[in-house]
Enzyme design. Structure first.
Site, PDB file in Angstrom:
ATOM      1  N   THR B  23       0.797  -1.340   0.024  1.00 53.23           N
ATOM      2  CA  THR B  23      -0.064   0.025   0.050  1.00 53.23           C
ATOM      3  C   THR B  23       0.905   1.340  -0.119  1.00 53.23           C
ATOM      4  O   THR B  23       1.836   1.383   0.925  1.00 53.23           O
ATOM      5  CB  THR B  23      -0.830   0.108   1.122  1.00 53.23           C
ATOM      6  OG1 THR B  23      -1.622  -1.302   1.120  1.00 53.23           O
ATOM      7  CG2 THR B  23      -1.749   1.068   1.225  1.00 53.23           C
ATOM      8  N   LEU B  24       0.710   1.994  -0.927  1.00 53.63           N
ATOM      9  CA  LEU B  24       1.543   3.350  -1.000  1.00 53.63           C
ATOM     10  C   LEU B  24       0.672   4.507  -0.727  1.00 53.63           C
ATOM     11  O   LEU B  24       1.308   5.294  -0.092  1.00 53.63           O
ATOM     12  CB  LEU B  24       2.041   3.420  -2.421  1.00 53.63           C
ATOM     13  CG  LEU B  24       3.170   2.379  -2.982  1.00 53.63           C
ATOM     14  CD1 LEU B  24       3.518   2.366  -4.305  1.00 53.63           C
ATOM     15  CD2 LEU B  24       4.313   2.282  -1.977  1.00 53.63           C
TER      16      LEU B  24
END
Lengths: 280, 245
Positions: B23-24
């Protein structure tokens, strides 16, 4: 039990539908020195007889603290018992870490029972040769369980395992209906009486027994020798002097005198003295 | 010796990286959740908005869900991660029920479990992009806690996520007291939600209020708050500062 052709490994059934290896493991429990447990609504007391191999050695540890709210007394192969205690401690601490809550005893005994069952169904394993009396507190109150090498577990109001446990069981059977409402001290007294039953005439002193308590507001802990000896004296448990040999008689006489004088000195400190009666 | 910087050998400890993703940044997000303890249990409020960046795209997202018999979970942040957390908790409660032994996981246990999960994911640099509010009642004990995507967790008498921390909690600090009645609790929550509605750009005017007591969970039907936009300060906002923002 006779030796027969179906008892070589644990994964062989006998024609009568028995697993002899498992039954032999239960025999090992019967040969171990006695352990007893009893509970009230709020407390559980565990007790065991500690017999040292010789006068020179210390005795084996048979009661283990598993967590603040759970303790266990073992009978049988103490090495197996130690390993299972370590497993139980791990389970408790991991649960505590994840949920910040104590592991319910009921779940721990099921996990323990399932672990024991595995050893009854793998050809390369052997059953654990130890019986465990698990004492613990959870939301629904005080519990005492017995875990068998067979993988079965039972809940008890009071129970005794190991050699000469039948005598203790008889005593407990007579009294168990009162346990639920007993006070903590009465429960300890009953435990000491039950232990005395297994000694069959030998004097009860704090050096040959261990007592542990867990209850509401009281984390699991083993009572120290002095406290136990005080309780023995206070309840005047020393009792019947039917000891045939001179030595136990002397010891008994010495104890009685002590009780009379109200001294709390730990007279039965070591097992090797023929205690000379005190001069009054 | 090969001094050329190469990604593969250095990251060997992390395992094969070609198939996995991290997850960025969040995509569809929910805004604040506000909750407080009251006389009989917990009251929690959250609007039903799911923003896609600056677009108020989804307007019927339920951001509060009951967990087991004793807990209520509210989430802000990435909605898909919230749905993932619901799956984890579903499994947790299922296994708890399967013991069938009279013991059950209470709000404190669920909160701690979530803290472990969130912190672990953060350590792997793959966070669940949420701030969670967990409240409940078990055996007469009320519990209210919060945990966020970096694993920070605490319990308090009133908690909020996101903008709620800045706009709602000061109000709660002033006006919360022990043993609030249900009506007073709702009034207080609505006051907080109204401020958030005026001042948080990702808030939508459609909210639910949930309550949890010893008896169980009730989540209200969605409704809207009355707002007033005729304040004179709103009429000519640049009056006192022409030429500046």
């Amino acid at each position: 039990m006779f030796r027969n052709q179906y008892d070589t490994d644990v994964t062989t059934w006998s024609p009568a539908g028995r697993l002899f290896q498992v039954e032999y493991a239960m025999e090992a429990v019967k040969q171990g020195s006695a352990a007893i447990g009893l509970r009230s609504k709020t407390h559980i007391v565990l007790g065991c007889v500690n017999k040292a191999n010789s006068e020179l050695s210390s005795h084996q540890k048979k009661i283990f603290k598993v967590d603040d709210h759970i303790g266990v007394a073992i009978a049988g192969l103490t090495a197996d018992g130690r390993v299972l205690s370590r497993y139980m401690r791990n389970e408790c601490i991991n649960y505590s870490f994840t949920y910040e809550s104590p592991l319910p005893v009921g779940r721990l005994v099921v996990q323990l029972a399932d672990k024991a069952q595995v050893c009854t169904q793998r050809s390369w394993k052997r059953p654990y040769g130890v019986g465990l009396l698990v004492a613990g507190l959870d939301e629904s109150g005080a519990h005492l369980y017995y875990n068998c090498p067979s993988g079965n577990y039972f809940e008890y109001q009071a129970f005794a395992i190991g050699s000469r446990s039948q005598a203790a069981k008889t005593y407990l059977e007579r009294r168990f209906e009162n346990f639920a409402d007993s006070s903590r001290d009465d429960l300890v007294k009953d435990a000491l009486m039950a232990i005395r039953e297994t000694l069959q005439g030998e004097t009860l002193k704090s050096s040959i027994c261990t007592v542990a308590v867990v209850g509401v507001g009281e984390p699991f802990h083993i009572l120290d020798q002095e406290t136990v000896q005080q309780m023995i004296d206070a309840f005047d448990i020393v009792g019947e002097k039917e000891g045939p040999a001179a030595e136990p008689d002397d010891a008994a006489a010495g104890q009685e005198v002590e009780a009379e004088q109200g001294a709390a000195a730990d007279q039965g400190g070591s097992t090797d003295e023929g205690v000379a009666p005190m001069d009054i | 010796m090969n001094f050329i910087a190469s990604k593969q050998p250095e990251n060997r400890l992390l395992g094969p990286e070609s198939d996995t993703q991290r997850t960025l940044y969040p995509y569809v997000t929910g805004t604040s959740v506000v909750a407080l303890k009251y006389k009989d249990g917990i009251l929690m409020a959250a609007d039903m908005g799911g923003s896609y960046g600056s677009t108020l795209r989804y307007k019927s997202v339920e951001r509060m869900k009951p967990i087991g018999k004793h807990s209520l979970l509210g989430a802000s942040g990435e909605i898909s991660d919230f749905q993932e957390i619901l799956r984890y908790l579903d499994e947790l409660i299922l296994y708890d029920n399967m013991w069938d032994d009279g013991n059950s996981l209470g709000p404190k246990e669920v909160h701690n479990y979530l803290t472990r999960v969130m912190y672990n994911r953060r350590n792997k640099f793959n966070p669940l992009w949420n701030s969670l509010v967990l409240g409940g009642v078990k055996n007469g004990q009320t519990y209210l806690g919060m945990v966020n995507m970096i694993g920070v967790n605490f319990e308090d008498n009133h908690v909020a996520t996101g903008f709620g921390n800045h706009l709602a909690r000061p109000i709660l600090r002033q006006e919360w007291h022990e043993n609030l009645s249900f009506e007073d609790g709702v009034k207080l929550l609505e006051k907080c939600m109204r401020v958030l509605l005026y001042r948080d750009r990702s808030a939508v005017n459609k909210l639910q209020i949930a309550k949890i007591t010893e008896e169980g969970v009730t989540i209200s039907q969605p409704y809207s708050l009355k707002t007033y936009w005729e304040f004179s300060a709103f009429e000519n906002p640049a009056q006192g500062a022409i030429g500046s923002w």
